[in-house]
Design an enzyme around this catalytic site. Structure first.
Site, PDB file in Angstrom:
ATOM      1  N   ASN A   7       1.002  -1.179  -0.073  1.00  0.00           N
ATOM      2  CA  ASN A   7      -0.161  -0.076   0.085  1.00  0.00           C
ATOM      3  C   ASN A   7       0.809   1.246   0.261  1.00  0.00           C
ATOM      4  O   ASN A   7       1.324   1.607   0.907  1.00  0.00           O
ATOM      5  CB  ASN A   7      -0.915  -0.013   1.173  1.00  0.00           C
ATOM      6  CG  ASN A   7      -1.773   1.021   1.350  1.00  0.00           C
ATOM      7  OD1 ASN A   7      -1.807   1.870   0.618  1.00  0.00           O
ATOM      8  ND2 ASN A   7      -3.035   1.052   2.262  1.00  0.00           N
ATOM      9  N   ARG A  95      -2.452  -2.002  -3.330  1.00  0.00           N
ATOM     10  CA  ARG A  95      -3.576  -1.294  -3.222  1.00  0.00           C
ATOM     11  C   ARG A  95      -3.674   0.059  -4.206  1.00  0.00           C
ATOM     12  O   ARG A  95      -2.751   0.831  -4.132  1.00  0.00           O
ATOM     13  CB  ARG A  95      -3.802  -0.585  -1.726  1.00  0.00           C
ATOM     14  CG  ARG A  95      -5.089   0.295  -1.732  1.00  0.00           C
ATOM     15  CD  ARG A  95      -4.961   0.869  -0.524  1.00  0.00           C
ATOM     16  NE  ARG A  95      -6.217   1.875  -0.278  1.00  0.00           N
ATOM     17  CZ  ARG A  95      -6.271   2.985   0.431  1.00  0.00           C
ATOM     18  NH1 ARG A  95      -5.079   3.409   1.123  1.00  0.00           N
ATOM     19  NH2 ARG A  95      -7.441   3.635   0.586  1.00  0.00           N
ATOM     20  N   HIS A 184     -12.419   3.023   0.077  1.00  0.00           N
ATOM     21  CA  HIS A 184     -12.718   2.217   0.975  1.00  0.00           C
ATOM     22  C   HIS A 184     -13.131   0.775   0.629  1.00  0.00           C
ATOM     23  O   HIS A 184     -13.675   0.202   1.289  1.00  0.00           O
ATOM     24  CB  HIS A 184     -13.363   2.581   2.337  1.00  0.00           C
ATOM     25  CG  HIS A 184     -12.616   3.872   3.030  1.00  0.00           C
ATOM     26  ND1 HIS A 184     -13.393   4.806   3.424  1.00  0.00           N
ATOM     27  CD2 HIS A 184     -11.203   4.057   3.182  1.00  0.00           C
ATOM     28  CE1 HIS A 184     -12.432   5.825   4.109  1.00  0.00           C
ATOM     29  NE2 HIS A 184     -11.156   5.178   3.866  1.00  0.00           N
ATOM     30  N   ARG A 245     -11.136  16.342   7.247  1.00  0.00           N
ATOM     31  CA  ARG A 245     -11.975  16.446   5.855  1.00  0.00           C
ATOM     32  C   ARG A 245     -13.608  17.006   6.366  1.00  0.00           C
ATOM     33  O   ARG A 245     -14.015  16.226   7.117  1.00  0.00           O
ATOM     34  CB  ARG A 245     -12.183  15.386   4.970  1.00  0.00           C
ATOM     35  CG  ARG A 245     -10.715  14.944   4.422  1.00  0.00           C
ATOM     36  CD  ARG A 245     -10.737  13.796   3.606  1.00  0.00           C
ATOM     37  NE  ARG A 245      -9.737  12.819   3.943  1.00  0.00           N
ATOM     38  CZ  ARG A 245      -9.667  11.601   3.537  1.00  0.00           C
ATOM     39  NH1 ARG A 245     -10.480  11.083   2.850  1.00  0.00           N
ATOM     40  NH2 ARG A 245      -8.716  10.777   4.227  1.00  0.00           N
ATOM     41  N   GLY A 334     -10.274   2.231  12.603  1.00  0.00           N
ATOM     42  CA  GLY A 334      -9.740   2.897  14.133  1.00  0.00           C
ATOM     43  C   GLY A 334     -10.956   3.153  14.929  1.00  0.00           C
ATOM     44  O   GLY A 334     -10.906   2.848  16.103  1.00  0.00           O
ATOM     45  N   GLY A 336     -14.250   2.818  14.339  1.00  0.00           N
ATOM     46  CA  GLY A 336     -15.463   1.888  14.188  1.00  0.00           C
ATOM     47  C   GLY A 336     -15.158   0.742  15.264  1.00  0.00           C
ATOM     48  O   GLY A 336     -16.091   0.253  15.913  1.00  0.00           O
ATOM     49  N   GLU A 388      -7.816  -5.122   4.772  1.00  0.00           N
ATOM     50  CA  GLU A 388      -7.913  -5.177   3.515  1.00  0.00           C
ATOM     51  C   GLU A 388      -6.803  -5.811   2.602  1.00  0.00           C
ATOM     52  O   GLU A 388      -6.853  -6.296   1.574  1.00  0.00           O
ATOM     53  CB  GLU A 388      -7.324  -3.602   3.145  1.00  0.00           C
ATOM     54  CG  GLU A 388      -9.005  -2.791   3.491  1.00  0.00           C
ATOM     55  CD  GLU A 388      -8.575  -1.167   3.769  1.00  0.00           C
ATOM     56  OE1 GLU A 388      -8.732  -0.480   2.795  1.00  0.00           O
ATOM     57  OE2 GLU A 388      -7.956  -0.796   4.821  1.00  0.00           O
TER      58      GLU A 388
HETATM   59  P1  AMP Z   1      -7.353   4.350  11.167  1.00  0.00           P
HETATM   60  O1  AMP Z   1      -7.372   5.469   9.942  1.00  0.00           O
HETATM   61  O2  AMP Z   1      -8.319   3.183  10.648  1.00  0.00           O
HETATM   62  O3  AMP Z   1      -6.242   4.034  11.426  1.00  0.00           O
HETATM   63  O4  AMP Z   1      -8.248   5.222  12.450  1.00  0.00           O
HETATM   64  C1  AMP Z   1      -7.616   6.134  12.796  1.00  0.00           C
HETATM   65  C2  AMP Z   1      -8.673   6.903  13.859  1.00  0.00           C
HETATM   66  O5  AMP Z   1      -8.941   5.953  14.811  1.00  0.00           O
HETATM   67  C3  AMP Z   1      -8.034   7.879  14.634  1.00  0.00           C
HETATM   68  O6  AMP Z   1      -9.043   8.980  14.578  1.00  0.00           O
HETATM   69  C4  AMP Z   1      -7.924   7.327  16.031  1.00  0.00           C
HETATM   70  O7  AMP Z   1      -7.884   8.189  17.077  1.00  0.00           O
HETATM   71  C5  AMP Z   1      -8.935   6.385  16.108  1.00  0.00           C
HETATM   72  N1  AMP Z   1      -8.627   5.469  17.302  1.00  0.00           N
HETATM   73  C6  AMP Z   1      -7.762   4.395  17.251  1.00  0.00           C
HETATM   74  N2  AMP Z   1      -8.054   3.703  18.662  1.00  0.00           N
HETATM   75  C7  AMP Z   1      -9.026   4.392  19.064  1.00  0.00           C
HETATM   76  C8  AMP Z   1      -9.388   4.079  20.293  1.00  0.00           C
HETATM   77  N3  AMP Z   1      -9.007   3.105  21.302  1.00  0.00           N
HETATM   78  N4  AMP Z   1     -10.373   5.107  20.945  1.00  0.00           N
HETATM   79  C9  AMP Z   1     -10.932   6.102  19.856  1.00  0.00           C
HETATM   80  N5  AMP Z   1     -10.551   6.025  18.922  1.00  0.00           N
HETATM   81  C10 AMP Z   1      -9.375   5.238  18.273  1.00  0.00           C
END
Ligand code: AMP
Length: 405
Positions: A7, A95, A184, A245, A334, A336, A388
């Site tokens: 990626n 990707r 996504h 965004r 992250g 979700g 992914e």
């Molecule tokens: P990703 O782009 O999928 O890596 O997600 C990043 C986002 O997930 C960021 O806003 C992080 O703050 C959020 N995130 C990761 N771990 C947690 C957690 N334990 N609680 C709340 N938000 C999280």
């Protein structure tokens, strides 16, 4: 059969080497700050498994070739490596964010495909040029292993025309290919499939709303395993409120800001992509920081969180109407996967739609897909970790088999 999944971003790339027989991740890693005076590399054997080893090094990587060459030497390193020789890599899966209307499915990349992916760069200026760079380097370093492009836009190519069109003069679509493409897609496809599996359902007849909530966020309506609508648009700026965004805004705001402030198009584009979203409201874009601040009484952080959840609730409501009947809502990525507070706030007061969360199940942490709704509800709410890389590796292996058959 081992598949190397890449990626590639403009100044970084992630990789995973996956053994397809057992769907085992042999190692994974990340090269960052390519082109800077100092770069970094992280390499882990068998992530999450017993005896996991994490190796890091700091040194300059002048370009992607330097980073990728170092990764190749690590893969075969007697101590840190996981294979004896590069000939054990059967293929590479890449990707690629934007496949436009040219690529409706994954493909083996040759000169013609490289040119086509490069030509789609105006639709994904931050991503496609970097993917082309990654493809060129890997194709040069691993000439024996076919490179396969797996597109984020593939899964959304099943949207009906009334969902993907913008109400602009038709020639704008015909001449400029301005339309909704969605992003996504690999993640939405994977978690929709996993949701059907968790609920012991087949995809035909199964309707699900998938919420990919990370730094970038998008919501999709999936019917019979096919995407019928998605919140991101021609670019990843559209849809729900995100970290930096803005998501959906009145399109007249661009012209208004230009006239009122004298800002140019590039500045407005940058404002909407990098300085807006929750960051624009409260100065923070990491959800963990936003929670910490709102718990200390920061009203702007609370407002940013409320706007984020409100925008996702609106899409859930809209896609409920698009699908007519919903079997499951899925949270992934992250936020979700890891943030019970966001999930609870998004699903609050939706009982009339059959959407209910069990607070105790919502708070529990697991690494695998699970239901967080009470038994017997109309709409199951699920948390499904996205993967992914496995989808990309699977698509790559399938194409390879097809080619060898
Ligand atoms: P990703 O782009 O999928 O890596 O997600 C990043 C986002 O997930 C960021 O806003 C992080 O703050 C959020 N995130 C990761 N771990 C947690 C957690 N334990 N609680 C709340 N938000 C999280």
């Amino acid at each position: 059969m081992n598949i190397l999944v890449i990626n590639c971003g403009s100044s970084s790339f992630k990789y995973q080497l996956i053994e397809m027989g057992g769907q085992t991740v042999l190692c994974s890693g990340l090269v960052q700050r390519i082109g800077d005076s100092m770069g970094s590399l992280t390499h882990k054997k068998a992530p999450g498994g017993e005896g996991e080893k994490k190796y890091t090094e700091e040194r300059p990587f002048p370009d992607h070739t330097a980073g990728m060459t170092r990764v190749m030497s690590l893969l075969t390193d007697p101590e840190l490596g996981v294979i004896g020789s590069l000939s054990e890599i059967a293929a590479c899966g890449h990707r690629v964010v934007q496949g436009g209307e040219i690529f409706k499915q994954s493909c083996i990349v040759g000169e013609k495909e490289l040119e086509q992916i490069a030509a789609l760069s105006p639709l994904a200026p931050l991503h496609n040029p970097a993917h082309v760079q990654g493809l060129e380097v890997v194709m040069r370093l691993l000439p024996h292993a076919p490179s396969v492009a797996v597109f984020d836009t593939e899964f959304h190519s099943t949207m009906p025309q009334h969902a993907f069109m913008y109400a602009l003069p038709y020639e704008i679509y015909e001449q400029q290919r301005v339309r909704r493409y969605g992003m996504h897609g690999t993640s939405h496809r994977y978690v929709a499939q996993q949701a059907a599996r968790v609920m012991s359902r087949q995809e035909p007849g199964f309707n699900v709303i998938t919420c990919h909530l990370g730094n970038g966020c998008s919501v999709s309506a999936v019917k019979d395993g096919k995407c019928v609508d998605t919140s991101m648009g021609m670019t990843p700026l559209a849809g729900v409120v995100m970290g930096t965004r803005c998501g959906d805004i009145d399109p007249a705001i661009h012209a208004y800001l230009g006239r009122q402030t004298g800002m140019g198009l590039e500045d407005i584009d940058s404002l909407l992509n990098r300085k807006s979203g929750m960051k624009g409201i409260c100065g923070m874009n990491d959800m963990r920081d936003i929670h910490a601040a709102r718990k200390k009484g920061d009203a702007r952080a609370q407002l940013a969180f409320d706007m984020f959840c409100h925008s996702i609730r609106k899409y859930i409501g809209a896609y409920y109407a698009v699908l007519g009947r919903v079997d499951a809502i899925v949270f992934t990525a992250g936020i979700g996967e890891n943030d019970p507070e966001s999930r609870a706030a998004i699903c609050k007061d939706l009982e009339a739609m059959g959407i209910v969360i069990d607070p105790a199940k919502n708070e529990k942490r697991f690494d695998n897909a699970r239901s967080i709704s009470p038994v017997g509800v109309k709409v199951r709410v699920l948390v499904v970790p996205t993967n992914e890389e496995i989808v990309i590796a699977g698509a790559t292996a399938a194409l390879l088999k097809e080619k060898m058959a």
